[in-house]
Design an enzyme around this catalytic site. Structure first.
Site, PDB file in Angstrom:
ATOM      1  N   ASP A 107      32.662  42.724  37.342  1.00 33.26           N
ATOM      2  CA  ASP A 107      32.279  44.050  37.281  1.00 33.26           C
ATOM      3  C   ASP A 107      32.108  44.226  35.657  1.00 33.26           C
ATOM      4  OD1 ASP A 107      34.882  44.028  36.492  1.00 33.26           O
ATOM      5  OD2 ASP A 107      35.431  45.753  37.999  1.00 33.26           O
ATOM      6  N   SER A 108      32.164  43.380  34.754  1.00 34.82           N
ATOM      7  CA  SER A 108      31.751  43.659  33.480  1.00 34.82           C
ATOM      8  C   SER A 108      30.171  43.551  33.428  1.00 34.82           C
ATOM      9  CB  SER A 108      32.130  42.717  32.472  1.00 34.82           C
ATOM     10  OG  SER A 108      31.702  41.375  33.159  1.00 34.82           O
TER      11      SER A 108
ATOM     12  N   LYS B  86      37.774  38.272  43.504  1.00 35.25           N
ATOM     13  CA  LYS B  86      38.819  38.648  42.684  1.00 35.25           C
ATOM     14  C   LYS B  86      39.123  40.095  42.796  1.00 35.25           C
ATOM     15  CE  LYS B  86      38.002  38.576  38.078  1.00 35.25           C
ATOM     16  NZ  LYS B  86      38.058  40.073  37.461  1.00 35.25           N
TER      17      LYS B  86
ATOM     18  N   GLU C 252      41.812  43.117  41.149  1.00 36.93           N
ATOM     19  CA  GLU C 252      42.813  43.302  40.253  1.00 36.93           C
ATOM     20  C   GLU C 252      44.024  43.877  40.647  1.00 36.93           C
ATOM     21  OE1 GLU C 252      40.944  45.961  37.392  1.00 36.93           O
ATOM     22  OE2 GLU C 252      39.163  44.677  36.724  1.00 36.93           O
TER      23      GLU C 252
ATOM     24  N   GLU D  31      44.509  38.822  31.581  1.00 36.31           N
ATOM     25  CA  GLU D  31      43.841  39.266  30.701  1.00 36.31           C
ATOM     26  C   GLU D  31      44.404  40.053  29.822  1.00 36.31           C
ATOM     27  OE1 GLU D  31      40.234  41.310  32.004  1.00 36.31           O
ATOM     28  OE2 GLU D  31      39.644  41.901  30.127  1.00 36.31           O
TER      29      GLU D  31
HETATM   30  O1  KIV Z   1      34.426  41.471  34.905  1.00 41.77           O
HETATM   31  C1  KIV Z   1      34.939  40.637  34.274  1.00 41.77           C
HETATM   32  O2  KIV Z   1      34.013  40.185  33.436  1.00 41.77           O
HETATM   33  C2  KIV Z   1      36.082  40.231  34.263  1.00 41.77           C
HETATM   34  C3  KIV Z   1      36.603  39.375  33.217  1.00 41.77           C
HETATM   35  C4  KIV Z   1      37.860  38.825  33.561  1.00 41.77           C
HETATM   36  C5  KIV Z   1      36.007  38.448  32.268  1.00 41.77           C
HETATM   37  O3  KIV Z   1      36.774  40.346  34.994  1.00 41.77           O
END
Ligand code: KIV
Length: 263
Positions: free
Chosen positions: A44-45, A112, A114, A181
């Site tokens: 999501d970056s 993924k 969080e 992270e």
């Molecule tokens: O969204 C992202 O880029 C991430 C990182 C761990 C690089 O979650």
């Protein structure tokens, strides 16, 4: 043949470092896997590096599904991991499962999520229903408002102990990888010693099973002042593939992250 999650587990077990990079489109997907990147993360970056926002939180599920499909079409070999964006995994396990489906349909092999121990029930719900989950602990960017910015987490002992316990709980719930992270190196190493599944670091420790960075930072298109956890690999290399190959080589040799890129 695409890399599978059991293959990543085998790499980790025999000590072969895993090179992961974020990726958001088909052209880069093809280029990155040619340079030896094992895992493409549709992170999501993309809210920051593709859309120009100040945080990942405006990113929608439809955005991640769109970019996942593009990365899937452009690659043949790398494992595809997609982020569950802000708002898609926080309500309930069943809601999270429903939201993960379009990402899997777009080509993600794993999603993924969080969060800490509070996400264990959600991880278990997805894993028991056929969706592999990578857990993301530490400085979880979707919670930057609560942290007061993108700040190092786990600096005091109670916070560190909570994070170690979270990693254990998430593994116990069935997470197939733990990504950590922006945490102190010593804490990253405690987490690595506390779980069996592959660990992926970003601002963590070279002892992790693998490393991840944001692609734009690696190829010299990041912000003028990169965060300490990131590194521009472009100086002295030729083009995008030169920088990416230099990143992969440093990850595989456990030269990255060095002390300058750890906390
Ligand atoms: O969204 C992202 O880029 C991430 C990182 C761990 C690089 O979650």
């Amino acid at each position: 043949m695409r890399t599978t999650l059991p293959e990543l587990a085998r790499m980790s077990a025999v000590g072969v470092p895993i090179a992961m990079l974020t990726c958001y489109d088909a052209s880069f997907a093809r280029a990155l896997e040619t340079c030896g990147v094992d895992v493409l993360l549709i992170g999501d970056s993309l809210g920051m590096v593709i859309q120009g926002h100040a945080s990942p939180n405006p990113v929608t599920l439809a955005d991640i599904a769109y970019h996942t499909a593009a990365v899937q079409r452009g690659s043949q070999k790398a494992l595809i991991l997609s982020d569950m964006p802000f708002g898609s995994s926080q309500i309930s396990p069943a809601d999270t499962f429903r939201n993960a489906v379009p990402l899997i349909q777009a080509g993600a092999q794993c999603v993924k999520i969080e969060g800490g121990s509070e996400m264990a029930a959600t991880v278990e719900f997805l894993v028991h229903r056929g969706i592999p989950v990578c857990a993301h602990v530490g400085m979880t960017p979707q919670s930057h408002n609560q942290f007061g910015g993108f700040r190092v987490q786990g600096k005091d002992e109670p916070g560190a102990a909570r994070m170690v316990q979270a990693a254990r709980d998430l593994e116990q719930a069935g997470a197939c990888m733990i990504l950590m992270e922006c945490i102190p190196r010593s804490l990253a190493e405690r987490i690595c010693d506390s779980v069996q599944v592959p660990t992926i670091g970003i601002g963590a420790s070279p002892a992790c099973s693998g490393q991840v960075l944001v692609l734009q930072d690696v190829i010299g298109l990041g912000p003028e002042r990169l965060p300490r956890l990131a590194k521009d690999f472009s100086p002295g290399t030729e083009g995008v593939s030169g920088a990416v190959r230099a990143y992969v080589a440093d990850v595989k040799a456990r030269r990255f992250p060095d002390a300058a890129h750890c906390y």
